[in-house]
Design an enzyme around this catalytic site. Structure first.
Site, PDB file in Angstrom:
ATOM      1  N   TYR A 166      -3.187  15.536   1.693  1.00 22.87           N
ATOM      2  CA  TYR A 166      -3.854  14.503   1.522  1.00 22.87           C
ATOM      3  C   TYR A 166      -4.589  14.048   2.874  1.00 22.87           C
ATOM      4  CZ  TYR A 166      -4.930   9.329   1.916  1.00 22.87           C
ATOM      5  OH  TYR A 166      -5.825   8.292   2.210  1.00 22.87           O
ATOM      6  N   ASN A 223      -5.006   7.179 -12.680  1.00 13.43           N
ATOM      7  CA  ASN A 223      -4.306   6.438 -11.933  1.00 13.43           C
ATOM      8  C   ASN A 223      -4.848   4.969 -12.045  1.00 13.43           C
ATOM      9  OD1 ASN A 223      -2.136   5.691 -10.219  1.00 13.43           O
ATOM     10  ND2 ASN A 223      -3.299   6.010  -8.453  1.00 13.43           N
ATOM     11  N   SER A 269      -9.777   7.581   6.041  1.00 18.59           N
ATOM     12  CA  SER A 269      -8.666   6.750   6.330  1.00 18.59           C
ATOM     13  C   SER A 269      -8.432   6.904   7.664  1.00 18.59           C
ATOM     14  CB  SER A 269      -7.509   7.559   5.786  1.00 18.59           C
ATOM     15  OG  SER A 269      -6.250   6.947   6.107  1.00 18.59           O
ATOM     16  N   LYS A 294      -9.135  14.541   3.715  1.00 15.98           N
ATOM     17  CA  LYS A 294     -10.232  13.328   4.401  1.00 15.98           C
ATOM     18  C   LYS A 294     -10.940  13.875   5.561  1.00 15.98           C
ATOM     19  CE  LYS A 294      -8.964  10.183   1.598  1.00 15.98           C
ATOM     20  NZ  LYS A 294      -9.785   9.728   0.462  1.00 15.98           N
ATOM     21  N   ASP A 308     -14.325  12.984 -15.602  1.00 21.71           N
ATOM     22  CA  ASP A 308     -13.756  13.851 -14.451  1.00 21.71           C
ATOM     23  C   ASP A 308     -14.565  14.170 -13.451  1.00 21.71           C
ATOM     24  OD1 ASP A 308     -12.250  15.152 -12.676  1.00 21.71           O
ATOM     25  OD2 ASP A 308     -10.558  15.159 -14.271  1.00 21.71           O
TER      26      ASP A 308
HETATM   27  C1  UD1 Z   1      -0.170   5.848   4.259  1.00 15.70           C
HETATM   28  C2  UD1 Z   1      -1.204   6.888   4.576  1.00 15.70           C
HETATM   29  C3  UD1 Z   1      -2.414   6.437   4.644  1.00 15.70           C
HETATM   30  C4  UD1 Z   1      -2.971   6.089   3.165  1.00 15.70           C
HETATM   31  C5  UD1 Z   1      -1.975   4.954   2.854  1.00 15.70           C
HETATM   32  C6  UD1 Z   1      -2.205   4.632   1.615  1.00 15.70           C
HETATM   33  C7  UD1 Z   1      -0.546   8.632   6.725  1.00 15.70           C
HETATM   34  C8  UD1 Z   1      -0.236   8.578   7.981  1.00 15.70           C
HETATM   35  N1  UD1 Z   1      -0.732   7.265   6.113  1.00 15.70           N
HETATM   36  O1  UD1 Z   1      -0.158   4.681   5.123  1.00 15.70           O
HETATM   37  O2  UD1 Z   1      -3.561   7.499   5.114  1.00 15.70           O
HETATM   38  O3  UD1 Z   1      -4.200   5.503   3.205  1.00 15.70           O
HETATM   39  O4  UD1 Z   1      -0.598   5.555   2.907  1.00 15.70           O
HETATM   40  O5  UD1 Z   1      -1.857   5.569   0.486  1.00 15.70           O
HETATM   41  O6  UD1 Z   1      -0.644   9.466   5.632  1.00 15.70           O
HETATM   42  N2  UD1 Z   1       7.495   1.061   4.569  1.00 15.70           N
HETATM   43  C9  UD1 Z   1       8.789   0.509   4.681  1.00 15.70           C
HETATM   44  N3  UD1 Z   1       9.162   0.324   3.475  1.00 15.70           N
HETATM   45  C10 UD1 Z   1       8.604   0.767   2.304  1.00 15.70           C
HETATM   46  C11 UD1 Z   1       7.435   1.547   2.371  1.00 15.70           C
HETATM   47  C12 UD1 Z   1       6.640   1.374   3.865  1.00 15.70           C
HETATM   48  O7  UD1 Z   1       9.373   0.196   5.815  1.00 15.70           O
HETATM   49  O8  UD1 Z   1       9.359   0.916   1.301  1.00 15.70           O
HETATM   50  C13 UD1 Z   1       6.715   1.127   6.063  1.00 15.70           C
HETATM   51  C14 UD1 Z   1       6.383   2.494   6.417  1.00 15.70           C
HETATM   52  O9  UD1 Z   1       7.504   3.063   6.969  1.00 15.70           O
HETATM   53  C15 UD1 Z   1       5.148   2.066   7.523  1.00 15.70           C
HETATM   54  C16 UD1 Z   1       4.426   0.937   6.796  1.00 15.70           C
HETATM   55  O10 UD1 Z   1       5.754   0.330   6.046  1.00 15.70           O
HETATM   56  O11 UD1 Z   1       5.591   1.941   8.624  1.00 15.70           O
HETATM   57  C17 UD1 Z   1       3.290   1.168   6.084  1.00 15.70           C
HETATM   58  O12 UD1 Z   1       3.521   2.143   5.109  1.00 15.70           O
HETATM   59  P1  UD1 Z   1       2.583   2.622   3.950  1.00 15.70           P
HETATM   60  O13 UD1 Z   1       2.266   1.409   3.052  1.00 15.70           O
HETATM   61  O14 UD1 Z   1       3.276   3.598   3.206  1.00 15.70           O
HETATM   62  O15 UD1 Z   1       1.382   2.841   4.436  1.00 15.70           O
HETATM   63  P2  UD1 Z   1       1.032   4.122   5.704  1.00 15.70           P
HETATM   64  O16 UD1 Z   1       2.266   4.928   5.631  1.00 15.70           O
HETATM   65  O17 UD1 Z   1       0.764   3.462   7.012  1.00 15.70           O
END
Ligand code: UD1
Length: 343
Positions: free
Chosen positions: A153, A38, A128, A157, A61
């Site tokens: 995932y 990745n 995390s 952790k 790996d």
């Molecule tokens: C997730 C994981 C976290 C991981 C991180 C990085 C969970 C609960 N959280 O974090 O452990 O370290 O990813 O891989 O498993 N959002 C939008 N639009 C988008 C994308 C995201 O509105 O297109 C919002 C989401 O709903 C959320 C916030 O942005 O409220 C953050 O989302 P994201 O960046 O995906 O991170 P987490 O879900 O917080």
């Protein structure tokens, strides 16, 4: 004096590459192992351009213990390990749980297994805030309850944290520091390294910057009817360079024997909760670029609000997040533009 050598697994990845830069800047020599699943070998050019030093690199790996044995034979001077080598996409982990269990857990087990015979003093593990699930109270401290994982995932952790505690409790001759990251975002201010999402980004900031540059039509804000001031979810967005610096503090602490306990756990966040809509606004203010977005339905499994109490890391680790969110957004944007120019 010879420089102390740190093994960085997953060192060409997003957080691994930024940490390698900070380690080199702090006077360490680094050997990276990465299977490039990745990430991209060109990340080494970026690290070299920033630091003037090209870290040693082993393509391999960590699931294969023989590969790691050979690495330790070639680099008998490794004093500390920072383990970033892991799969990290929540959705993918639901589809391919065994990939996640095999990759994330076997890598850690192999490293812990080989540390004593190679006289490695300490390991830093990337955990995390996902371990806190939906917290009963914010901000969360390291003592806040651990909630049942909602994805393979997240489960890796929790399991990896437990493996570390069990191995240390059994008298392992090394120390460990568990770092619980909140939401790492941004890029190196040089725009020479940053995040390289595979395919359509799942995380907010890469989706936002790809929308701003026109790769995506619009950003979907997943829900504006949550119980928060503006209705969107709240996170603790931590600058990746600030985060990287914490790893240097953590590994140094163990290598120099300054840790207070054989296993220490630190929250790495800013202490400030920022909503998704506020983040978009900060990006627009910092860059002058408008982000087309729509309000979409809630995303299954999302936490409503979580932010860190970083007091323990501030006082004991001697680390504090200092980069203003606007600067982090400006760096993320500069990186997105640099990526566009490369193509
Ligand atoms: C997730 C994981 C976290 C991981 C991180 C990085 C969970 C609960 N959280 O974090 O452990 O370290 O990813 O891989 O498993 N959002 C939008 N639009 C988008 C994308 C995201 O509105 O297109 C919002 C989401 O709903 C959320 C916030 O942005 O409220 C953050 O989302 P994201 O960046 O995906 O991170 P987490 O879900 O917080």
């Amino acid at each position: 004096m010879d420089k102390k050598r740190i093994l960085v697994t997953g060192g060409t990845g997003y957080i691994g590459s930024h940490t390698t830069v900070e380690l080199i800047n702090a006077g360490y020599s680094v050997v990276i192992i990465d299977n490039l699943s990745n990430s991209n070998i060109e990340v080494l050019d970026g690290i070299e351009a920033i630091t003037g030093v090209r870290p040693d690199f082993v393509e391999g790996d960590c699931r294969d213990i023989e590969t790691l044995r050979r690495l330790f034979a070639d680099y008998p001077d490794v004093v500390g390990i920072i383990n970033f080598a892991a799969s990290k996409a929540v959705g993918e982990s639901v589809e391919k749980p065994l990939l996640y269990y095999r990759n994330n857990i076997n890598t850690l087990v192999n490293l812990l297994d080989l540390m004593p015979e190679n006289k490695v003093k300490g390991i830093v593990f990337s955990s995390s805030c996902t371990v806190y699930g939906e917290p009963d109270e914010n901000p969360v401290t390291e003592q806040s309850p651990i909630k049942p994982a909602t994805s393979p995932y997240g489960n890796t952790k929790q399991i990896c944290e437990e493996i570390i505690r069990d191995v240390i409790a059994a008298g392992a001759p090394f120390s460990a520091i568990i770092l619980r990251y909140f939401n790492p975002v941004g890029a190196h201010p040089s725009a020479l390294i940053g995040e390289l999402p595979n395919g359509v980004p799942q995380n907010l900031v890469p989706y936002l910057t790809q929308t701003a540059i026109g790769i995506r039509k619009q950003l979907s804000v997943f829900g504006d009817d949550y119980d928060t001031p503006d209705g969107s979810c709240i996170r603790d967005f931590i600058d990746v360079v600030d985060l990287a610096r914490a790893h240097v503090q953590a590994v140094a602490r163990m290598v120099e024997g300054r840790n207070l306990n054989p296993v220490e756990t630190f929250n790495l966040g800013t202490g400030r909760g920022v909503s998704v809509l506020e983040l978009i606004n900060t990006f627009e203010q910092a860059t002058g670029v408008k982000v087309p977005y729509v309000i979409a339905s809630r995303r299954a499994g999302d936490i409503v609000k979580v932010w860190a109490d970083p007091t323990y890391a501030n006082t004991v680790l001697g680390w504090k997040a200092t980069t203003p969110l606007a600067d982090t957004m400006a760096a993320a944007w500069k990186w997105q533009k640099a990526l566009a120019e490369k193509k």
